[in-house]
Design a protein around this motif. Structure first.
Motif, PDB file in Angstrom:
ATOM      1  N   GLY A 381       0.810  -1.205   0.000  1.00  0.00           N
ATOM      2  CA  GLY A 381       0.000   0.000   0.000  1.00  0.00           C
ATOM      3  C   GLY A 381       0.845   1.257   0.000  1.00  0.00           C
ATOM      4  N   PHE A 382       0.190   2.420  -0.019  1.00  0.00           N
ATOM      5  CA  PHE A 382       0.886   3.708  -0.096  1.00  0.00           C
ATOM      6  C   PHE A 382       0.462   4.589   1.078  1.00  0.00           C
ATOM      7  N   VAL A 383       1.380   5.471   1.456  1.00  0.00           N
ATOM      8  CA  VAL A 383       1.080   6.540   2.412  1.00  0.00           C
ATOM      9  C   VAL A 383       1.119   7.860   1.654  1.00  0.00           C
ATOM     10  N   LYS A 388       0.912  13.033   4.667  1.00  0.00           N
ATOM     11  CA  LYS A 388       1.553  12.039   5.531  1.00  0.00           C
ATOM     12  C   LYS A 388       0.665  11.659   6.703  1.00  0.00           C
ATOM     13  N   GLU A 389      -0.612  11.607   6.448  1.00  0.00           N
ATOM     14  CA  GLU A 389      -1.577  11.233   7.480  1.00  0.00           C
ATOM     15  C   GLU A 389      -2.564  10.220   6.905  1.00  0.00           C
ATOM     16  N   GLY A 390      -3.344   9.628   7.780  1.00  0.00           N
ATOM     17  CA  GLY A 390      -4.402   8.725   7.341  1.00  0.00           C
ATOM     18  C   GLY A 390      -3.939   7.279   7.198  1.00  0.00           C
ATOM     19  N   ASP A 391      -4.853   6.439   6.743  1.00  0.00           N
ATOM     20  CA  ASP A 391      -4.588   5.014   6.606  1.00  0.00           C
ATOM     21  C   ASP A 391      -3.779   4.738   5.344  1.00  0.00           C
ATOM     22  N   VAL A 409       0.219   6.936  -5.016  1.00  0.00           N
ATOM     23  CA  VAL A 409      -1.174   7.121  -4.616  1.00  0.00           C
ATOM     24  C   VAL A 409      -1.243   8.200  -3.545  1.00  0.00           C
ATOM     25  N   PHE A 410      -2.212   9.125  -3.683  1.00  0.00           N
ATOM     26  CA  PHE A 410      -2.409  10.217  -2.744  1.00  0.00           C
ATOM     27  C   PHE A 410      -3.903  10.346  -2.451  1.00  0.00           C
ATOM     28  N   HIS A 411      -4.184  11.074  -1.356  1.00  0.00           N
ATOM     29  CA  HIS A 411      -5.565  11.469  -1.143  1.00  0.00           C
ATOM     30  C   HIS A 411      -5.997  12.373  -2.297  1.00  0.00           C
TER      31      HIS A 411
END
Length: 442
Positions: A381-383, A388-391, A409-411
């Motif tokens: 998975g990706f952060v 730099k927050e979240g699942d 991958v980003f929000h």
């Protein structure tokens, strides 16, 4: 006892048991003189006087068998005359009576016997190849099939018949040498595409007023034969080549999203049947506006795009390969290869709502394996490097965006709010620049 004695005398002396000229009373038991069997009828009973004993004899005695030799023409004539007599009796007997039902059953047996005499069974090979057809001899005794060549019923009980394993063309053994149409599967193999114009009619005059397939003379008035139009090809056919079968027309689906079956000829029906599961329709090129009016298509496209993003996880995951998760889409193999090709069956299932339900269930199973069940897949998975927050993020999540260059991958909100370049792309660019400088120093 009197009936049994008369039946025994008939078997010994070949006397016609239906000849009512013999007295029914107290006749002596001497063997009667041999009488010539009347060839025109098996019985001469008056139309309104059918005795129960006569009906009981029926066909159980097999009056048509000969000790030696085969049937001759006189047997066929006698059967035909007897069949006509049975027809008259059926009409004159009380409706729904037991005697009428018995007579109907015997009439059916007589007709089968007549058909057997006219078309005797011969030893036929199990496989025959003709005009690219691969005919296999059928063992089914069903009588509900129809010969595609002569348009008559196939009597499986007494007739030999074949089915093409490629296009399912059925015909009598005696009709095989009359076949002129090649196997439709060969056309599917060499030309896997649909007619995308709606009923491209050219007119009977362009066909010389002849059937487009067998070239028999036809006309709209039905003289000498009725002209029937195929909604798929737009051409006209005779009643032997066009049985008023119905099928969903691909052109009407793509341009009008219309799924009402239309009348097609036999060859078109077989072609559409073989083509229905082939992914040959690229909707965004043929009719891209269709996605603006059919919400189900947009939903299916998103699910297919997500499945393509999940595929790399599965082909590198040992557990997923052992569980054979991708085999859940084995009936729609093109779903794991691209997201823009559709088969006619896909569009039919989308219209009926079946594909959306099944594909959503498969999508849920795939996502559960990657995000919950498998630690190896979770580690891929990706952060989000922007906040730099979240699942942990995955490319198929609905709230994420993917960089087109490096696949990071980003929000979604972070990706569109950030005016700078992708952090991963910038880091990779800096690394390449450092490598180039080190090489320049050397």
């Amino acid at each position: 006892m009197e009936y049994d004695e008369r039946l025994a005398r008939f078997r010994q002396g070949h006397v016609n048991p239906f000849d009512r000229t013999e007295s029914d009373g107290t006749s002596d038991r001497k063997d009667p003189p041999k009488q010539e069997v009347r060839p025109e009828l098996f019985f001469t009973e008056t139309k309104h006087q059918i005795s129960d004993r006569t009906m009981d004899l029926g066909l159980a005695e097999d009056h048509f068998s000969r000790p030696v030799g085969s049937f001759v023409a006189s047997d066929i004539e006698q059967l035909e005359q007897t069949i006509e007599e049975y027809k008259k009796q059926i009409l004159e007997l009380p409706e729904h009576s037991e005697r009428q039902k018995d007579t109907v059953a015997k009439l059916i047996h007589l007709r089968l016997k007549l058909q057997e005499l006219k078309d005797p069974e011969e030893d036929e090979p199990n496989l025959r190849v003709l005009l690219e057809h691969r005919f296999s001899k059928e063992k089914s005794k069903s009588v509900k099939q129809t010969c595609d060549k002569c348009s008559t019923i196939i009597w499986g009980l007494i007739q030999t018949w074949y089915t093409c394993t490629g296009c399912y063309y059925r015909c009598h053994s005696k009709c095989m040498n009359l076949i002129t149409k090649p196997c439709v599967r060969s056309k599917v193999s060499h030309q896997s595409e649909y007619e995308l114009n709606i009923c491209p009619e050219i007119g009977l005059d362009k066909q010389d007023y002849r059937c487009a397939e067998c070239r028999a003379q036809i006309s709209l008035r039905g003289v000498p034969s009725e002209a029937r139009q195929c909604d798929y090809t737009g051409q006209y056919y005779c009643s032997s080549c066009h049985w008023n079968d119905t099928a969903i027309i691909p052109a009407r689906v793509i341009h009008n999203w219309e799924f009402e079956p239309k009348k097609v000829c036999r060859s078109s029906m077989r072609y559409l049947t073989l083509m229905i599961s082939r992914p040959v329709l690229k909707l965004k090129e043929i009719n891209p506006l269709l996605f603006n009016f059919v919400e189900e298509l947009v939903e299916i496209r998103k699910l297919r795009q997500d499945i393509l993003l999940m595929k790399p996880y599965f082909i590198t995951c040992k557990e997923a390969m052992e569980a054979r998760l991708l085999l859940q889409l084995q009936e729609r193999q093109h779903f794991v290869e691209n997201d823009d090709m559709y088969s006619l069956q896909d569009l039919i299932d989308i219209f009926n709502g079946r594909l959306s339900c099944s594909l959503t269930e498969i999508h849920t199973t795939f996502a559960k394996h990657i995000k919950l069940d498998c630690e190896r897949c979770q580690a891929k998975g990706f952060v989000c490097e922007l906040c730099k927050e979240g699942d942990i993020l995955f490319p198929f999540d609905s709230h994420t965006s993917v960089c087109h260059d490096c696949s990071a991958v980003f929000h979604r909100d972070c990706y569109y709010d950030n005016s700078t370049t992708c952090p991963r792309c910038a880091r990779m660019t800096d690394r390449k620049q450092e490598e180039l400088e080190e090489l320049a120093e050397l």
